[in-house]
Design a protein around this motif. Structure first.
Motif: not given
Length: 484
Positions: A60-62, A84-85, A126-133, A227-231
């Protein structure tokens, strides 16, 4: 080290992290098209198209918001990371719990086997859980670690695909134990299981980074990031429509008795556009942090213009090179001639992805000026073009209509981004020179493929002429950049 050399170095490493895994993954294309019928490959491709949309929704844009807020306020870096995490972890686990509960309903609506839906949901989580790393590696300029984990992920995926689809059938011939694990009528399941194992191993490798970053939550920071990520999320959804909905719409708009076959043919030949896709992806991974880090420099706009020109030049070479030698590539990547009837889409897909890469360069204006809503507007407009043209053209010309829709969508994004950028953040792009190179490469590619039917001698002549002109007109400036 000059900014250009640093960018090229990071792009090369990120490119290595992208290209090497994809090269290994390319082995899977001839494997899949050899052991699977087109309709089986079509099932796999259709579900993977849904996963592309799912990946966008779960991040979601994070990812982009993280880059912006980490570089924007150094004093709050740790809290931005922890927030974020926490946000991504909680939302992913919530999503997984709800969707697994309703998996049978989802399977019925989407017309897939429930087990395929379960595999898809687990892979998404599983893929979403490694986005931040992975984003953390990029933000902290750790391209080597990023590359290692990415490459290892695909090695695991490749190894289990080879085991399930090549070795397991042979083992099953001589052993009751192995034969109990082999179901030849359900080859698609093994592909998803291999992907699931690779995603699980990747998360295990990256778990120590969860400890390093730590969990925490700042409501104020989170609201600002959302707010920044929504667009960006809206743009991502629209983007996934442009990237993947053609396969979904082909499945539902074509006659039931041929839909999955057509999806399989289209998806396999679409893979020949991967050369441009890899170039664009590697470049984007290197350029996105660079955009934000370099935005405050006095010569930033001129730098962006130069980067865009050279990106376009190298992209034109890839476009022309793949089109000229497509008969060689098809033998290597798609040895099953049943799939070759869809090769006519390849020049269109290559050009579409080149336009996508140019758009990523032009998008700097709304990212560094915090006008991400315009990115959403542009992507939504392109998504509308994608949907409308697919609905209109698929019933008439089948998968060729999907390729045309993709090209039209990405082309419109380039035009709109350039026009808006001139108003809000005017970059001195060399429009005439860039357009000249583009038109020449497109013309040479079209004549080589459609007029001379892929004659390699004529195509090679076009490629040499284009490269010669590029060197003649650009060598002095390129040498200046290397000497800085």
């Amino acid at each position: 080290m000059s900014i250009f050399k640093k960018l090229f170095k990071q792009t090369f490493i990120y490119g290595l992290a992208t290209v090497l895994p994809r090269i290994m993954a390319v082995i899977l294309v001839p494997l899949y098209t050899t052991v699977m019928l087109p309709e089986e490959y079509g099932i796999y491709a259709s579900l993977m198209a849904y996963l592309i949309l799912g990946n966008v929704l779960l991040s979601y844009g994070m990812e982009t918001a993280f880059f912006r807020f980490v570089t924007k306020d150094a004093s709050n870096q740790k809290m931005v990371q922890a927030t974020t995490l926490t946000s991504l972890t909680v939302s992913t686990l919530f999503f997984l719990g709800i969707t697994l509960f309703f998996k049978n309903t989802i399977a019925e609506v989407l017309d897939f086997k429930p087990e395929y839906v379960s595999y898809g949901l687990l892979i998404l989580a599983l893929d979403a859980l490694v986005v931040l790393p992975f984003v953390w590696f990029r933000a902290n300029e750790r391209p080597i670690k990023y590359a290692f984990v990415k490459i290892f992920n695909v090695v695991i995926n490749l190894a289990f695909n080879l085991f399930f689809l090549l070795l397991l059938p042979k083992l099953a011939e001589n052993s009751s134990f192995w034969s109990s694990l082999w179901f030849p009528e359900n080859k698609v399941a093994y592909v998803f299981i291999a992907n699931l194992i690779a995603s699980g191993v990747t998360l295990l490798i990256l778990l120590p980074l969860y400890i390093k970053i730590g969990f925490g939550f700042n409501k104020t920071i989170w609201k600002q990031m959302i707010k920044y990520a929504f667009p960006v999320l809206i743009a991502g959804i629209a983007f996934s429509i442009n990237e993947a909905f053609d396969r979904i719409l082909l499945k539902y708009l074509l006659p039931e008795n041929s839909a999955e076959i057509e999806v399989g043919l289209y998806s396999a030949c679409y893979k020949l556009g991967m050369f441009m896709t890899l170039f664009v992806m590697a470049f984007r991974l290197g350029i996105e942090p660079f955009f934000f880090n370099h935005a405050g420099h006095s010569n930033a706009k001129k730098t962006y213009a130069t980067i865009t020109k050279y990106f376009t030049l190298f992209g034109c070479l890839i476009l022309l090179g793949v089109v000229v030698y497509i008969d060689i590539f098809k033998q290597i990547l798609i040895p099953n001639s049943q799939y070759w009837e869809a090769l006519k889409i390849v020049p269109l897909i290559l050009l579409a992805n080149l336009f996508l890469g140019i758009y990523h360069n032009l998008s700097v204006w709304y990212k560094v000026t915090d006008r991400t809503k315009y990115g959403a507007y542009i992507s939504v407009f392109a998504a509308i073009i994608t949907l409308v043209l697919n609905f209109v053209l698929i019933p008439i010309i089948g998968y060729l209509g999907s390729a045309i829709a993709t090209l039209a969508a990405y082309g419109s994004m380039v035009v709109l981004s350039y026009l808006y950028g001139r108003k809000y953040y005017k970059v001195p792009y060399e429009v005439n020179k860039i357009s000249g190179y583009l038109l020449l490469a497109i013309g040479f590619s079209a004549v080589s493929f459609y007029v001379f039917n892929g004659n390699m001698w004529i195509g090679t002549t076009f490629l040499v002429v284009f490269a010669g002109l590029m060197i003649y007109f650009e060598k002095n400036e390129f040498l200046k950049i290397l000497k800085k």
